[in-house]
Design a protein around this motif. Structure first.
Motif, mmCIF file in Angstrom:
data_model
loop_
_atom_site.group_PDB
_atom_site.id
_atom_site.type_symbol
_atom_site.label_atom_id
_atom_site.label_comp_id
_atom_site.label_asym_id
_atom_site.label_seq_id
_atom_site.Cartn_x
_atom_site.Cartn_y
_atom_site.Cartn_z
ATOM 1 N N LYS A 61 0.840 -1.207 0.000
ATOM 2 C CA LYS A 61 0.000 0.000 0.000
ATOM 3 C C LYS A 61 0.881 1.265 0.000
ATOM 4 N N GLY A 62 0.339 2.334 -0.524
ATOM 5 C CA GLY A 62 1.051 3.616 -0.560
ATOM 6 C C GLY A 62 1.525 4.037 0.828
ATOM 7 N N GLY A 63 2.743 4.512 0.894
ATOM 8 C CA GLY A 63 3.270 5.102 2.121
ATOM 9 C C GLY A 63 3.702 4.113 3.202
ATOM 10 N N THR A 64 3.644 2.802 2.918
ATOM 11 C CA THR A 64 3.996 1.831 3.957
ATOM 12 C C THR A 64 5.513 1.694 4.137
ATOM 13 N N GLY A 65 6.275 2.117 3.102
ATOM 14 C CA GLY A 65 7.736 2.041 3.218
ATOM 15 C C GLY A 65 8.389 1.178 2.148
ATOM 16 N N LYS A 66 7.719 1.027 1.000
ATOM 17 C CA LYS A 66 8.285 0.209 -0.093
ATOM 18 C C LYS A 66 9.645 0.749 -0.524
ATOM 19 N N THR A 67 9.681 2.071 -0.778
ATOM 20 C CA THR A 67 10.918 2.673 -1.273
ATOM 21 C C THR A 67 12.015 2.591 -0.209
ATOM 22 N N ALA A 68 11.615 2.770 1.057
ATOM 23 C CA ALA A 68 12.606 2.697 2.142
ATOM 24 C C ALA A 68 13.192 1.281 2.202
ATOM 25 N N VAL A 69 12.342 0.258 2.116
ATOM 26 C CA VAL A 69 12.820 -1.125 2.166
ATOM 27 C C VAL A 69 13.731 -1.401 0.966
ATOM 28 N N ALA B 285 10.175 1.083 -10.377
ATOM 29 C CA ALA B 285 9.058 0.773 -11.270
ATOM 30 C C ALA B 285 7.788 1.480 -10.814
ATOM 31 N N ASP B 286 7.936 2.526 -10.004
ATOM 32 C CA ASP B 286 6.782 3.299 -9.552
ATOM 33 C C ASP B 286 6.707 4.560 -10.407
ATOM 34 N N ALA B 287 5.525 4.822 -10.983
ATOM 35 C CA ALA B 287 5.383 5.998 -11.853
ATOM 36 C C ALA B 287 5.721 7.277 -11.075
ATOM 37 N N ALA C 176 6.520 -6.350 7.853
ATOM 38 C CA ALA C 176 5.797 -5.331 8.609
ATOM 39 C C ALA C 176 6.782 -4.198 8.864
ATOM 40 N N ASN C 177 6.365 -2.995 8.575
ATOM 41 C CA ASN C 177 7.279 -1.853 8.736
ATOM 42 C C ASN C 177 6.695 -0.856 9.743
ATOM 43 N N LYS C 178 7.584 -0.042 10.285
ATOM 44 C CA LYS C 178 7.228 0.971 11.297
ATOM 45 C C LYS C 178 6.602 0.283 12.514
ATOM 46 N N VAL C 179 7.236 -0.812 12.919
ATOM 47 C CA VAL C 179 6.737 -1.597 14.041
ATOM 48 C C VAL C 179 7.134 -0.925 15.355
ATOM 49 N N ILE D 1 10.344 -4.481 10.632
ATOM 50 C CA ILE D 1 11.286 -3.361 10.721
ATOM 51 C C ILE D 1 10.720 -2.321 11.687
ATOM 52 N N PRO D 2 11.469 -2.014 12.747
ATOM 53 C CA PRO D 2 10.948 -1.049 13.721
ATOM 54 C C PRO D 2 10.786 0.351 13.131
ATOM 55 N N LEU D 3 9.909 1.101 13.732
ATOM 56 C CA LEU D 3 9.840 2.533 13.428
ATOM 57 C C LEU D 3 11.183 3.086 13.871
ATOM 58 N N ASP D 4 11.946 3.637 12.920
ATOM 59 C CA ASP D 4 13.339 3.956 13.204
ATOM 60 C C ASP D 4 13.528 5.470 13.376
ATOM 61 N N PRO D 5 13.912 5.903 14.577
ATOM 62 C CA PRO D 5 14.103 7.347 14.814
ATOM 63 C C PRO D 5 15.163 7.951 13.870
ATOM 64 N N LYS D 6 16.144 7.111 13.455
ATOM 65 C CA LYS D 6 17.195 7.628 12.539
ATOM 66 C C LYS D 6 16.580 7.963 11.185
ATOM 67 N N ILE D 7 15.633 7.096 10.725
ATOM 68 C CA ILE D 7 14.986 7.380 9.432
ATOM 69 C C ILE D 7 14.162 8.670 9.561
ATOM 70 N N GLU D 8 13.461 8.796 10.681
ATOM 71 C CA GLU D 8 12.631 9.996 10.883
ATOM 72 C C GLU D 8 13.507 11.248 10.878
ATOM 73 N N MET E 34 16.467 11.591 9.435
ATOM 74 C CA MET E 34 17.008 11.802 8.084
ATOM 75 C C MET E 34 15.943 12.409 7.175
ATOM 76 N N ASP E 35 14.686 11.947 7.366
ATOM 77 C CA ASP E 35 13.550 12.512 6.609
ATOM 78 C C ASP E 35 13.461 14.022 6.823
ATOM 79 N N ILE E 36 13.534 14.414 8.093
ATOM 80 C CA ILE E 36 13.390 15.842 8.436
ATOM 81 C C ILE E 36 14.545 16.652 7.841
HETATM 82 N N1 LIG Z 1 10.972 1.960 9.502
HETATM 83 C C1 LIG Z 1 10.726 3.251 9.341
HETATM 84 N N2 LIG Z 1 10.877 4.107 10.379
HETATM 85 C C2 LIG Z 1 10.614 5.419 10.226
HETATM 86 N N3 LIG Z 1 10.202 5.994 9.085
HETATM 87 C C3 LIG Z 1 10.033 5.196 8.021
HETATM 88 C C4 LIG Z 1 10.296 3.793 8.081
HETATM 89 N N4 LIG Z 1 10.044 3.264 6.854
HETATM 90 C C5 LIG Z 1 9.665 4.276 6.055
HETATM 91 N N5 LIG Z 1 9.643 5.445 6.752
HETATM 92 C C6 LIG Z 1 9.266 6.761 6.242
HETATM 93 O O1 LIG Z 1 7.890 6.697 5.865
HETATM 94 C C7 LIG Z 1 7.657 7.489 4.704
HETATM 95 C C8 LIG Z 1 7.047 6.629 3.604
HETATM 96 O O2 LIG Z 1 8.009 5.678 3.218
HETATM 97 P P1 LIG Z 1 8.263 5.307 1.685
HETATM 98 O O3 LIG Z 1 8.361 6.520 0.843
HETATM 99 O O4 LIG Z 1 9.367 4.334 1.657
HETATM 100 O O5 LIG Z 1 6.863 4.577 1.398
HETATM 101 P P2 LIG Z 1 6.317 4.046 0.001
HETATM 102 O O6 LIG Z 1 5.499 2.846 0.329
HETATM 103 O O7 LIG Z 1 7.433 3.875 -0.959
HETATM 104 O O8 LIG Z 1 5.396 5.266 -0.437
HETATM 105 P P3 LIG Z 1 4.747 5.527 -1.894
HETATM 106 O O9 LIG Z 1 3.543 4.643 -1.948
HETATM 107 O O10 LIG Z 1 4.429 6.978 -1.858
HETATM 108 O O11 LIG Z 1 5.783 5.141 -2.928
HETATM 109 C C9 LIG Z 1 9.002 8.074 4.313
HETATM 110 O O12 LIG Z 1 9.100 9.366 4.846
HETATM 111 C C10 LIG Z 1 9.998 7.130 4.961
HETATM 112 O O13 LIG Z 1 11.252 7.722 5.218
#
Ligand SMILES: Nc1ncnc2c1ncn2[C@@H]1O[C@H](COP(=O)(O)OP(=O)(O)OP(=O)(O)O)[C@@H](O)[C@H]1O
Ligand SMILES: [Mg+2]
Length: 253
Positions: free
Chosen positions: A10-18, A38-40, A189-192, A215-222, A224-226
């Motif tokens: 699903k959108g926003g779950t973290g596909k690109t991050a994984v 492969a995402d438009a 499962a992501n952002k656990v 994959i835990p909800l990772d404060p380092k990713i948060e 880096m996002d900011i």
């Molecule tokens: N484990 C994690 N801990 C904290 N933040 C995370 C984690 N995984 C992803 N994120 C953050 O969540 C947001 C959405 O992640 P990401 O862009 O990878 O999702 P996506 O499924 O690829 O979204 P889209 O459907 O828009 O392509 C991003 O800001 C990303 O950095």
């Protein structure tokens, strides 16, 4: 043999991050790696820290325009050779991996001819690598159009939301309908968090989905996002990077 791993969900779950975390880790292990966005709605390059990438979509549009012109400028051109050379030009050579971006969706009209050529080119290209990591979208467009035919491991990323799991379930069903060859399906499962961990395990069990990692909800990713730092630069000791190592082991990579 090349191992093809596609990441969906699903959108926003973290596909690109994984995808980015897998690419980061596998490239460090010296694998000959192709990363495919492969995402438009292209955002893998940014997550990896690459800028201004050209896309396969642009190459396809060029060829489609040429072949649908009433009076083509180059009627004798070898279309496969033209598309192939454009695609090889587009491949971005990054330290530790190559990157290929699919880009924009097709315009109107029939792209069957161009997609057929593309499929042949992609088959040969993919065979050059040890591992191909594909950041796909939930609809698995490129697979349903058979541009990328064989997937060894399909990873569905979900968060703790019921919709995330519903999508994972739907993808399972969709896979049966696809004409692509898909080996195994796993769920990450992501952002656990401590609060949602048990719920996630139960949801996966209820839906009979095989969970390959949490994959835990990772404060380092948060953080880096900011700060706008590409996820590719995350440190090895971050909780997400550590769990990715476990997942890589379970996948036998
Ligand atoms: N484990 C994690 N801990 C904290 N933040 C995370 C984690 N995984 C992803 N994120 C953050 O969540 C947001 C959405 O992640 P990401 O862009 O990878 O999702 P996506 O499924 O690829 O979204 P889209 O459907 O828009 O392509 C991003 O800001 C990303 O950095
Ligand atoms: Mg994404």
């Amino acid at each position: 043999m090349t191992k093809v791993i596609a990441i969906t969900g699903k959108g926003g779950t973290g596909k690109t991050a994984v995808a980015a975390l897998l690419i980061r880790s596998l490239s460090k292990k010296g694998k000959f790696l192709l990363a495919v966005d492969a995402d438009a709605d292209t955002n893998l390059p940014e997550t990896l820290g690459c800028e201004n990438v050209k896309t396969i979509g642009d190459a396809k549009e060029y060829l489609q325009a040429e072949i649908t012109k009433p009076k083509p400028e180059h009627p004798d051109m070898n279309k496969e050779a033209v598309l192939k050379s454009k695609i090889y030009e587009i491949i971005e050579e990054m330290p530790g991996y190559d990157l290929l971006v699919m880009g924009r969706p097709e315009g109107s009209g029939c792209y069957c001819y161009v997609n057929n050529l593309l499929r042949g080119i992609m088959d040969k290209l993919i065979a050059n690598y040890d591992i191909v990591i594909i950041d796909a979208e939930a609809g698995l467009e490129h697979f349903s159009r058979k541009i990328i035919r064989d997937i060894d491991e399909l990873i569905v990323v979900t968060d703790a939301s019921r919709r995330g799991f519903r999508t994972a379930e739907r993808i399972h069903e969709l896979v049966d309908e696809l004409d692509s060859n898909i080996g195994r399906i796993h769920v990450i499962a992501n952002k656990v968090t401590d609060t949602n961990r048990e719920k996630l395990v139960k949801l996966a069990e209820d839906l009979k989905l095989s969970m390959i990692g949490m994959i835990p909800l990772d404060p380092k990713i948060e953080e880096m996002d900011i700060k706008g730092i590409p996820l590719f630069q995350i440190s090895d000791d971050s909780v997400a990077a550590v769990e990715i190592e476990n997942i890589i082991k379970k996948l036998g990579l």
